[in-house]
Design an enzyme around this catalytic site. Structure first.
Site, short mmCIF file in Angstrom:
data_model
loop_
_atom_site.label_atom_id
_atom_site.label_comp_id
_atom_site.label_asym_id
_atom_site.label_seq_id
_atom_site.Cartn_x
_atom_site.Cartn_y
_atom_site.Cartn_z
N ALA A 12 0.80 -1.22 0.00
CA ALA A 12 0.00 0.00 0.00
C ALA A 12 0.84 1.28 0.00
O ALA A 12 0.34 2.34 -0.40
CB ALA A 12 -0.94 -0.01 1.20
N ALA A 13 2.10 1.19 0.43
CA ALA A 13 2.93 2.40 0.42
C ALA A 13 3.76 2.52 -0.86
O ALA A 13 4.57 3.44 -0.99
CB ALA A 13 3.87 2.41 1.64
N GLY A 14 3.55 1.61 -1.78
CA GLY A 14 4.30 1.66 -3.04
C GLY A 14 3.68 2.64 -4.02
O GLY A 14 2.72 3.34 -3.69
N GLN A 15 4.26 2.66 -5.22
CA GLN A 15 3.79 3.61 -6.24
C GLN A 15 2.33 3.38 -6.63
O GLN A 15 1.57 4.33 -6.74
CB GLN A 15 4.50 3.50 -7.55
CG GLN A 15 5.91 3.32 -7.78
CD GLN A 15 6.05 3.45 -9.28
OE1 GLN A 15 5.86 4.55 -9.82
NE2 GLN A 15 6.33 2.37 -9.95
N ARG A 63 12.00 -8.05 -10.13
CA ARG A 63 13.26 -8.71 -10.53
C ARG A 63 14.40 -7.71 -10.45
O ARG A 63 14.29 -6.58 -10.91
CB ARG A 63 13.12 -9.22 -11.97
CG ARG A 63 14.37 -9.92 -12.41
CD ARG A 63 14.06 -11.16 -13.18
NE ARG A 63 14.21 -10.99 -14.60
CZ ARG A 63 14.12 -11.99 -15.47
NH1 ARG A 63 13.83 -13.18 -15.06
NH2 ARG A 63 14.28 -11.77 -16.73
N GLY A 80 0.52 -7.65 -8.45
CA GLY A 80 1.98 -7.85 -8.36
C GLY A 80 2.45 -8.91 -9.33
O GLY A 80 1.84 -9.98 -9.44
N ASP A 126 -3.65 -3.79 -19.90
CA ASP A 126 -3.35 -4.16 -21.28
C ASP A 126 -4.54 -3.85 -22.19
O ASP A 126 -4.38 -3.36 -23.31
CB ASP A 126 -3.00 -5.65 -21.35
CG ASP A 126 -1.96 -6.02 -20.30
OD1 ASP A 126 -0.81 -5.60 -20.45
OD2 ASP A 126 -2.31 -6.69 -19.31
N ARG A 171 -4.71 -0.13 -22.75
CA ARG A 171 -3.65 0.27 -23.68
C ARG A 171 -4.05 -0.07 -25.10
O ARG A 171 -3.87 0.74 -26.04
CB ARG A 171 -2.36 -0.49 -23.32
CG ARG A 171 -1.70 -0.01 -22.04
CD ARG A 171 -0.63 -0.99 -21.57
NE ARG A 171 0.17 -0.42 -20.47
CZ ARG A 171 0.98 -1.11 -19.70
NH1 ARG A 171 1.12 -2.43 -19.88
NH2 ARG A 171 1.66 -0.53 -18.75
N HIS A 231 -0.32 -11.74 -18.54
CA HIS A 231 0.08 -10.32 -18.47
C HIS A 231 1.60 -10.30 -18.63
O HIS A 231 2.35 -10.23 -17.65
CB HIS A 231 -0.34 -9.68 -17.16
CG HIS A 231 0.28 -8.31 -16.99
ND1 HIS A 231 -0.07 -7.24 -17.77
CD2 HIS A 231 1.25 -7.87 -16.16
CE1 HIS A 231 0.66 -6.20 -17.43
NE2 HIS A 231 1.48 -6.55 -16.45
P1 NAD Z 1 6.61 -0.55 -5.57
O1 NAD Z 1 7.94 -1.21 -5.42
O2 NAD Z 1 6.52 0.94 -5.69
O3 NAD Z 1 5.69 -0.97 -4.34
C1 NAD Z 1 5.58 -2.28 -3.91
C2 NAD Z 1 5.33 -2.22 -2.42
O4 NAD Z 1 5.05 -3.55 -2.00
C3 NAD Z 1 6.52 -1.73 -1.60
O5 NAD Z 1 6.09 -0.61 -0.83
C4 NAD Z 1 6.92 -2.93 -0.75
O6 NAD Z 1 7.33 -2.52 0.54
C5 NAD Z 1 5.61 -3.69 -0.70
N1 NAD Z 1 5.76 -5.13 -0.44
C6 NAD Z 1 6.69 -5.98 -0.91
N2 NAD Z 1 6.48 -7.19 -0.43
C7 NAD Z 1 5.37 -7.13 0.37
C8 NAD Z 1 4.67 -8.06 1.15
N3 NAD Z 1 5.08 -9.32 1.25
N4 NAD Z 1 3.57 -7.65 1.81
C9 NAD Z 1 3.17 -6.36 1.74
N5 NAD Z 1 3.81 -5.42 1.03
C10 NAD Z 1 4.90 -5.80 0.34
O7 NAD Z 1 5.92 -1.29 -6.80
P2 NAD Z 1 4.67 -0.79 -7.66
O8 NAD Z 1 5.14 0.09 -8.75
O9 NAD Z 1 3.60 -0.31 -6.74
O10 NAD Z 1 4.26 -2.18 -8.35
C11 NAD Z 1 3.79 -3.23 -7.59
C12 NAD Z 1 3.67 -4.49 -8.45
O11 NAD Z 1 2.70 -4.32 -9.48
C13 NAD Z 1 4.95 -4.89 -9.18
O12 NAD Z 1 5.10 -6.29 -9.10
C14 NAD Z 1 4.69 -4.51 -10.61
O13 NAD Z 1 5.45 -5.27 -11.51
C15 NAD Z 1 3.22 -4.83 -10.70
N6 NAD Z 1 2.48 -4.22 -11.81
C16 NAD Z 1 1.52 -4.97 -12.40
C17 NAD Z 1 0.78 -4.44 -13.44
C18 NAD Z 1 -0.31 -5.25 -14.12
O14 NAD Z 1 -0.85 -4.76 -15.11
N7 NAD Z 1 -0.68 -6.42 -13.66
C19 NAD Z 1 1.03 -3.15 -13.87
C20 NAD Z 1 2.01 -2.40 -13.26
C21 NAD Z 1 2.74 -2.95 -12.20
C1 LMR Z 2 3.16 -3.04 -16.81
O1 LMR Z 2 2.48 -3.72 -17.60
O2 LMR Z 2 3.24 -1.80 -16.88
C2 LMR Z 2 3.95 -3.73 -15.73
O3 LMR Z 2 3.46 -5.03 -15.52
C3 LMR Z 2 5.38 -3.73 -16.11
C4 LMR Z 2 6.27 -4.32 -15.05
O4 LMR Z 2 7.08 -5.20 -15.41
O5 LMR Z 2 6.17 -3.90 -13.89
#
Ligand code: NAD
Ligand code: LMR
Length: 330
Positions: free
Chosen positions: A14-17, A94, A132, A161, A164, A189
């Site tokens: 929840a504190a991530g982007q 990764r 995630g 997707d 987009r 995905h």
């Molecule tokens: P981020 O790194 O900004 O935030 C992730 C957060 O998750 C961090 O604050 C971290 O502390 C927390 N975290 C890690 N492990 C945890 C756990 N076990 N329990 C609770 N919190 C945990 O990343 P983001 O940019 O917010 O992206 C998050 C995920 O979403 C990434 O895996 C990214 O690849 C994925 N993503 C998926 C899609 C999609 O279309 N499916 C699109 C964009 C991003």
């Molecule tokens: C996206 O589709 O923007 C993300 O899943 C890309 C990524 O690898 O975090």
């Protein structure tokens, strides 16, 4: 007007982007509608709880009328307690030099523990939406670990997707994005996903009749959608966040509101053998919500070109499943 419903929503990471772009939209009522009160149960790693507190302070400062409670925790038993929705965003990305198997192992551990905690603590009607990455396989692991929770409650996100793909088609055709419907993403995905322009429609007509540049559809269009995540990372230096959060809102809205007549949306869910996809594989299908129930749209025609693309993404998901099976994660 008095609110009729209340949902408890857990969000990991929840504190991530994505969390920062997502929570405010859930709290504002955009996901569950203006008559549904929301309680947010925000889950983070212990080291991120300080930052999470700041996010919770900002949520407070919005004075959202529908936001009734915020819990911040690193304890899954507290975070998943009685939730109707678990939005699993947190995962480990990764890093340089990391093998795919390492990533699957680390995330496998996270999604196994979370699946178990959801089964032990969540509400009986819990639905789990995995963002995630690798989201399809993380959802597969979570589903297998969440003993007693029916497999049709687990989803992974291909809504971004789909959005987009819609915009690419609209821009090419010179129409408003709202003219594009039935935009199906098949499979994973990942860069093997198949954005099926043959099934898509523009103003109700097949997109492949409106856009006559078949070479563009078969080449640039598919590649642009498949590689859009990587293109955003290259441009921003960070992965997509606001558009991903927007897709979570759209995705869960689609799961909780009936689909407009004739349209469908893309959602990854456990196959029951539809379109020859192995039973239990988390695969993106064209879906509708009818009377509150999620259904896979059957009978979509796949020509030779589509079948070839479909098989590539299916085989990738099979190999991800086999890899996590080998690691003892499912
Ligand atoms: P981020 O790194 O900004 O935030 C992730 C957060 O998750 C961090 O604050 C971290 O502390 C927390 N975290 C890690 N492990 C945890 C756990 N076990 N329990 C609770 N919190 C945990 O990343 P983001 O940019 O917010 O992206 C998050 C995920 O979403 C990434 O895996 C990214 O690849 C994925 N993503 C998926 C899609 C999609 O279309 N499916 C699109 C964009 C991003
Ligand atoms: C996206 O589709 O923007 C993300 O899943 C890309 C990524 O690898 O975090």
């Amino acid at each position: 007007m008095s609110a009729k419903n209340r949902v408890k929503v857990a969000v990991t990471g929840a504190a991530g982007q994505i969390g920062y772009a997502l929570l405010f939209r859930i709290a504002s009522g955009q996901m569950f509608g203006p008559e549904t009160e929301v309680e947010l149960q925000l889950i983070e790693l212990e080291q991120a709880l300080g930052a999470l507190k700041g996010v919770a302070m900002e949520l407070d400062d919005c004075a959202f009328p529908m936001l009734k409670k915020i819990t911040c925790t690193s304890d899954y038993a507290v975070g998943f307690k009685d939730v109707n929705w678990a939005i699993l965003v947190g995962s480990v990305p990764r890093k340089d030099g990391m093998e795919r198997a390492d990533l699957l192992k680390i995330n496998g551990g996270i999604f196994t523990t979370q699946g178990q905690a959801i089964a032990a603590n969540a509400a009986k009607d819990v639905r789990v939406f995995v963002v995630g990455n690798p989201c399809n396989t993380n959802a597969l692991i979570c589903m297998n670990a969440a003993k007693g929770v029916p497999s049709d409650r687990f989803y992974a996100m291909t809504m971004l997707d789909e959005n987009r793909a819609k915009t690419q088609l609209a821009q090419k055709a010179g129409v408003d994005v709202t003219a594009v419907s039935n935009m199906t993403i098949w499979g994973n995905h990942s860069a093997t996903q198949y954005p099926d322009f043959y099934s898509a429609k523009i103003n109700g007509k097949p997109a492949s009749e409106v856009i006559t540049d078949t070479e563009w559809l078969k080449g640039t269009f598919i590649e642009t959608v498949q590689k859009r995540g990587a293109a955003i990372i290259k441009a921003r230096g960070l992965s997509s966040a606001a558009s991903a959060a927007n897709a979570v809102v759209d995705g869960i809205f689609n799961l909780t509101h009936d689909t407009k007549n004739g349209d469908n949306f893309s959602m990854c869910l456990a196959s029951n053998g539809e379109y020859g996809v192995d039973k239990g594989l988390i695969f993106s299908f064209p879906c509708t919500t009818v009377g509150g129930k999620l259904k896979i749209v059957e009978g979509v025609k796949l020509n030779d070109f589509s079948t070839e693309k479909f098989n590539v993404t299916l085989n990738e998901l099979r190999s991800e499943r086999d890899a996590v099976k080998e690691l003892g994660l499912i």
